[in-house]
Design an enzyme around this catalytic site. Structure first.
Site, PDB file in Angstrom:
ATOM      1  CD  GLU A 102      -3.159  -0.891   2.130  1.00  0.00           C
ATOM      2  OE1 GLU A 102      -3.149   0.243   2.666  1.00  0.00           O
ATOM      3  OE2 GLU A 102      -4.000  -1.636   2.086  1.00  0.00           O
ATOM      4  N   GLY A 103       2.024   1.343  -0.787  1.00  0.00           N
ATOM      5  CA  GLY A 103       2.933   2.481  -0.686  1.00  0.00           C
ATOM      6  C   GLY A 103       4.089   2.134  -0.038  1.00  0.00           C
TER       7      GLY A 103
END
Length: 811
Positions: free
Chosen positions: A489-490
């Site tokens: 998620e990043g």
């Protein structure tokens, strides 16, 4: 000199209170009248009045030439379509207050901290407990999969439909409840939590709920809710991770031989959780419409579609092995996969809106799933280390009595307190309808980093019992899994250096985005208003920063009294300094600031820890300022202030201000270090937190709640908890023996050898002696480490492999 001092004091006062231009003009007029200065000063005041109280003249004389200069110089950053959609996704929430330089402290106190409904509590105490009880984490790792019984229970009990509305057969839980459920599942087994995360976070269900057509919702959502259809969502590629704009997956609109408008897709994706098992694939790709069959742009851009997994051209069957943590994470490809345009999520009219859809929902998802894991995991480490440090003895004392052990324990306990505080208010914001993109990025980064830090502490504390894998080991699997959450998620490095401040500086700043947009649209009126308001904003925050620094925050007004008052004043102090120096950095570096990633990372740290400090204050105040929790609150706050101070020190030591770098790196940096916001947790506070973690009872259970505690004898967590309680009681009994030895009523011998003598002397009862001996047996069992026969140790995964996947399918 007196005149100069008067003007300086007047300027600082007007700036501190953010007085409007009319007030500046009026006050300066009074000062000029009182001091009797010459015509030159009145001329300057007249010039000021014309500029700031006569906008039409200002626009012609100053703003229009300024716009031309900024365009030619390229000082303000250009924003691509992808960046613009990311910036406009989500909403600004508490981070906007912290970015302002003058946060509304009452608003910080009024932030919602939600409670679970009766229905949600019943689900947490019923189906979640039931599912956790049937999950054996050691077996999951040995067999490389959840058991068939667990898979069936997840479907039957609704775990794949946590976020799906009830009218489609889902549970429709609040963000707070989803967070609590995922956290508790993850505290039992990381693979169990991950398996439930994907269908309930960024993926087909969430995208359908918010953007799907009615036909898509009616067809897919009931099947997803019941687990009849398993989903995955494919975004990441070999050359497009954090840089999703580099996506190479491509879809082309064409008309087939039957005259139907179709999409032809080609992709190579990786790191896609559940891809090997999924029945429906959510796919992000760049759409091209060369013949404009959709009636619009020939290059619509990033689009999301749903594809049945059995569609010809899809190639699956391989697995990644993420640090030996057994969840289904996979690469897969699609070659000339043909689907109707109706498969686009939201229908053909949503073509090209995929990036906005993803950014809006990722803004919410980042604030739920990984923060839930981080908070629950940290609380689990607090319970485990507190119990273990009390049970494990060295040199005749529980190891938790040694300051070297108490120090990392206290850090775990404090982080558990502050992460739970931040989890609650972030979930509360999401339940109120906010989609705080920057706060969710702050949460994702700091929760996962804090958990990595606490699990490292836990490994240090339990030592050999932590590195020896086996059914008794409660640390090893979370330790192995910790880096995974750092990358998804990043990736955390880019989340910190680019997203939190890079996005926040434009998104949360009250004027920056308006300036950039107005310049891009050549809107003179809007740019004029934004630019000069921005200049006034800098003056205000510069004045506030100086005066609050000199007063150590005491000049800041505060709506409360008590233990939190000084911390709230420090929030104002830190916010003013942050906002002022952020503007200086943006002015100095312009569009190049995003390439000064070490510097932006430090600004991100200040913003992050201001948010975590605000959440901690909100929790302590919201829970009624419990006196027994004060050490946890104080330790949490001192961690925040030390992190903020370190970030400011790094900013001042490295910020380049043409002509003034010497001042920033010299006197300003020296003053900051000498006038520190905080230096860390005191030894006394550390000892109090560690002692509370080693004391059974209501406080420990309350602070470290929403963690699965097995009730079955023989389970590792149950074993250590039972031994912990028994040993705590035994210590109070042994205290009588110690006292008798000091009073020379008993000979000086090891305590356990003195039990019989103590009983004969009437110091202990027979029952107390037996209680101590029983506790010692529990102690020995609790600290035992798993060992394996050689043949068993060499057993290969062939006996379990990746499991029988037939159990994952419907029916």
């Amino acid at each position: 000199m007196i005149t100069f001092i008067l003007f300086l004091v007047t300027t600082l006062a007007l700036g501190f209170f953010g007085a409007p231009a009319v007030a500046w003009a009026g006050v300066y007029s009074l000062v000029l009248l009182w001091t009797g200065v010459g015509i030159a000063a009145w001329a300057l005041l007249g010039f000021f009045i014309v500029l700031f109280l006569a906008p039409p003249i200002r626009r012609t004389v100053l703003t229009k030439p300024l716009m031309g200069f900024l365009k030619r110089a390229g000082i303000l950053p250009e924003i691509s379509r992808t960046e613009r959609e990311a910036l406009e996704a989500g909403t600004v929430w508490l981070e906007g207050e912290l970015f302002s330089g003058k946060p509304d402290l009452q608003k910080l106190l009024d932030v919602e901290s939600p409670e679970l409904s009766a229905e949600e509590s019943a689900f947490l105490e019923g189906p979640v407990e039931e599912l956790c009880a049937m999950t054996d984490d050691w077996e999951v790792f040995q067999k490389r999969d959840l058991s068939p019984e667990v898979w069936r229970a997840m479907k039957g009990l609704g775990f794949f439909g946590l976020i799906i509305p009830k009218k489609y057969g889902g549970l429709e839980l609040s963000a707070n409840a989803v967070s609590a459920v995922i956290g508790k599942m993850s505290s039992r087994s990381i693979p169990l939590g991950i398996t439930a995360m994907v269908p309930n976070s960024l993926g087909p269900a969430e995208l359908l709920v918010h953007y799907g057509t009615e036909d898509q919702k009616n067809y897919y959502l009931p099947k997803l809710a019941k687990g009849e259809v398993l989903p995955c969502f494919a975004l990441t590629e070999p050359n497009a991770g954090s840089d999703a704009g580099a996506m190479e997956a491509k879809g082309v609109v064409f008309r087939n031989k039957a005259g139907e408008v179709m999409l032809r897709l080609n992709w190579r994706k990786r790191y896609i959780t559940l891809a090997a098992l999924a029945d429906v694939i959510g796919l992000a790709f760049k759409l091209e419409d060369p013949d404009m069959l959709l009636g619009g742009d020939p290059h619509p851009g990033i689009t999301c579609a749903l594809i049945p997994a059995e569609t010809p051209g899809i190639v699956r069957g391989r697995q990644h092995d993420p640090l030996n943590v057994p969840f289904f994470n996979c690469p897969f490809e699609g070659h000339d996969v043909e689907i109707p345009v109706s498969a686009i999520i939201g229908g053909p009219e949503r073509a090209g809106e995929g990036w906005r859809m993803l950014m809006e929902q990722l803004a919410a998802g980042r604030g739920i799933m990984l923060p839930a894991q981080g908070a629950a995991g940290t609380k689990a480490m607090a319970r485990i280390t507190g119990a273990y440090a009390s049970v494990r003895k060295q040199f005749g004392l529980p190891i938790g009595k040694f300051e070297g052990i108490a120090e990392p324990m206290a850090d775990i306990g404090a982080r558990a307190y502050l992460l739970e505080a931040a989890r609650r208010i972030t979930a509360g914001a999401l339940d109120e309808g906010a989609k705080p993109a920057v706060v969710s990025a702050i949460a994702k980064y700091n929760f996962t980093e804090s958990f990595r830090k606490t699990v490292n502490h836990a490994m240090d504390i339990v030592g050999g019992a932590g590195i020896s894998r086996g059914p008794r080991n409660l640390i090893a699997h979370p330790y192995m899994a910790a880096p995974i959450s750092i990358t998804v998620e990043g990736a955390n490095i880019l989340t910190r250096t680019l997203m939190i401040f890079g996005q926040g500086a434009i998104r949360c700043h009250p004027f920056a985005y308006r300036e950039i947009s107005a310049l891009g649209k050549n809107d003179l009126v809007d740019f004029d208003d934004a630019f000069w308001s921005h200049l006034a904003h800098i003056v205000r925050n510069g004045s506030r920063s100086l005066l609050l620094t000199l007063s150590r925050g005491h000049f800041a007004s505060c709506p409360i009294e008590g233990a939190s008052r000084r911390d709230m004043q420090k929030i104002s102090w830190a916010s003013a300094s942050f906002a002022f120096w952020a503007d200086i950095a943006m002015g100095v570096y312009g569009g190049n600031l995003k390439r000064k990633e070490v510097l932006t990372g430090r600004f991100s740290d200040v913003l992050s820890w201001m948010f975590l400090a605000s959440a901690t204050i909100r929790r302590f105040e919201g829970e009624g300022r419990r006196p027994e929790d004060l050490p946890f609150y104080r330790a949490s706050m001192e961690i925040c202030w030390k992190q903020i101070q370190a970030a400011f020190d790094g900013i001042y030591s490295n910020l380049e201000v043409p002509g003034f770098s010497w001042a920033v790196r010299g006197p300003v940096a020296w003053w900051s270090r000498s006038n520190s916001l905080g230096v860390g947790v005191s030894d006394d506070t550390m000892a109090a937190v560690a002692a509370a973690m080693q004391t059974p009872g209501e406080q420990r259970d309350r602070l470290f709640d929403l963690v699965y505690l097995p009730q079955r004898e023989g389970e590792a967590a149950h074993r250590i908890e039972v031994a912990f309680i028994a040993c705590a009681k035994a210590e109070s009994i042994l205290a009588k023996v110690k006292k008798a030895i000091r009073q020379r009523k008993l000979p000086k011998t090891p305590l356990l050898e003195a039990l019989d003598s103590a009983a004969r002397a009437g110091i202990l009862s027979t029952a107390e002696v037996e209680e101590v001996r029983a506790a010692e047996k529990l102690r020995a069992d609790a600290i035992a480490v798993d060992g394996f026969a050689h043949r068993e140790y060499l057993r290969t995964a062939a006996e379990g492999g990746w499991g029988d996947h037939s159990s994952h399918k419907a029916g």
